[in-house]
Design an enzyme around this catalytic site. Structure first.
Site, PDB file in Angstrom:
ATOM      1  N   HIS A  24       0.831  -1.204   0.000  1.00 18.12           N
ATOM      2  CA  HIS A  24       0.000   0.000   0.000  1.00 18.12           C
ATOM      3  C   HIS A  24       0.864   1.252   0.000  1.00 18.12           C
ATOM      4  O   HIS A  24       1.612   1.498   0.947  1.00 18.12           O
ATOM      5  CB  HIS A  24      -0.892  -0.042   1.253  1.00 18.12           C
ATOM      6  CG  HIS A  24      -1.912   1.033   1.326  1.00 18.12           C
ATOM      7  ND1 HIS A  24      -2.084   1.815   2.455  1.00 18.12           N
ATOM      8  CD2 HIS A  24      -2.833   1.458   0.433  1.00 18.12           C
ATOM      9  CE1 HIS A  24      -3.070   2.661   2.255  1.00 18.12           C
ATOM     10  NE2 HIS A  24      -3.545   2.479   1.032  1.00 18.12           N
ATOM     11  N   HIS A  61      -1.322  10.844  -2.363  1.00 17.12           N
ATOM     12  CA  HIS A  61      -2.610  10.319  -1.903  1.00 17.12           C
ATOM     13  C   HIS A  61      -3.620  11.401  -1.527  1.00 17.12           C
ATOM     14  O   HIS A  61      -4.738  11.433  -2.033  1.00 17.12           O
ATOM     15  CB  HIS A  61      -2.415   9.387  -0.702  1.00 17.12           C
ATOM     16  CG  HIS A  61      -3.709   8.917  -0.109  1.00 17.12           C
ATOM     17  ND1 HIS A  61      -4.352   9.573   0.933  1.00 17.12           N
ATOM     18  CD2 HIS A  61      -4.495   7.858  -0.424  1.00 17.12           C
ATOM     19  CE1 HIS A  61      -5.477   8.944   1.226  1.00 17.12           C
ATOM     20  NE2 HIS A  61      -5.593   7.910   0.427  1.00 17.12           N
TER      21      HIS A  61
END
Length: 301
Positions: A45, A89
């Site tokens: 991730h 992100h």
């Protein structure tokens, strides 16, 4: 007689609603891309990151660590002010860079002058990332789109079309999947979702539709990437069990949780720990067993 007619109307309505629901959550059934290249590997991730180290999330250092370990990579992509795909992100820069504003408020050159969590790492461009990975591990590319501006999609796909490695795209925004359905049906696409109400992010009816995958009829996803804490969500389970849709779990936080999810999901996005390598030959890739037990320390809180 009146009771009988009323009962029949109720039954017919219930059956009709059931079939409408089944049609609304139906993913792509025909012409699916091959899934084998994505199997047999765990996905780091935002890279194999540790936000307390010199390899923070979505940094080139974290991506290099993932490639060296043989893990697939999940990454987040947004557009800079000058239309260049960059890897980041959040929709704001405060948490990772300590400055106000959004990535889209700065040019790519300006963004690459900012430091990630006070390290020497900078915000990477998608192009430099792809050149570094060079097809060595499979990629899950999340498209970060806040509302209805889909200019990110063609910009990203222009780069991915020239990339020889294995990749797929995913997004919380169903409009991104709809764009790929219309323009690049050959690319594997996935719907990201969670139970927004229990996750504390429920804001409007749009999140109700996303929670229950009620936009699948329009986007025809090849996989559902669902928050693994809510694995029992009926729509997600029906997509996998009945329709044979690929199921992706995010984000797995420890080995015990990973093992408990193996019968419910097919692919696993992880952080905060080093997963034990799966003993499988299903996929083209396999993670390298390079971490000793003492090195399997917690990473990336």
């Amino acid at each position: 007689m009146i009771i009988w007619k009323t009962a029949m109307i109720v039954i017919i309505c219930c059956i009709s609603l059931f079939f409408i629901y089944m049609l609304m959550i139906m993913p792509r059934l025909l012409g699916r891309p091959k899934r084998k290249p994505y199997l047999g590997v765990y996905y780091a991730h935002r890279g194999l990151h540790d936000n307390r180290s010199s390899a923070p999330e979505n940094s080139m250092a974290a991506f290099r660590k993932a490639v060296e370990a043989g893990y697939g990579i999940e990454l987040d992509v947004q557009l800079s002010k000058d239309g260049i795909p960059v890897i980041f992100h959040d929709f704001t820069l405060e948490r990772m860079c300590g400055v106000p504003g959004k990535p889209g408020d700065f040019t790519c050159e300006e963004l690459q002058k900012l430091s990630l969590l006070k390290t020497e790492e900078k915000i990477p461009s998608l192009q430099e990332f792809l050149e570094m990975v060079d097809g060595r591990v499979p990629l899950i590319v999340e498209l970060k789109i806040e509302w209805t501006d889909l200019s990110l999609c063609p910009a990203v796909q222009k780069m991915l079309s020239g990339y020889r490695g294995t990749y797929c795209i995913e997004s919380f925004n169903p409009l991104a999947l709809l764009w790929y359905r219309r323009h690049h049906r050959e690319v594997m696409r996935g719907q990201l979702s969670t139970n927004f109400r229990h996750d504390g992010n429920y804001k409007n009816v749009f999140h109700f539709f996303l929670t229950h995958l009620l936009m699948n009829w329009a986007t025809s996803p090849d996989f559902i990437a669902y928050n693994c804490r809510f694995k029992e969500e009926p729509g997600r389970r029906i997509c996998r069990k009945l329709y044979g849709n690929l199921a992706v779990a995010w984000t797995v936080k420890n080995q015990k949780q990973l093992e408990s999810l193996e019968k419910d999901f097919d692919l696993f996005i992880f952080d905060s720990f080093i997963p034990e390598v799966p003993e499988t030959n299903d996929g083209e890739f396999s993670s390298k067993k390079i971490f000793s037990d003492e090195k399997k320390e917690k990473i990336g809180a």
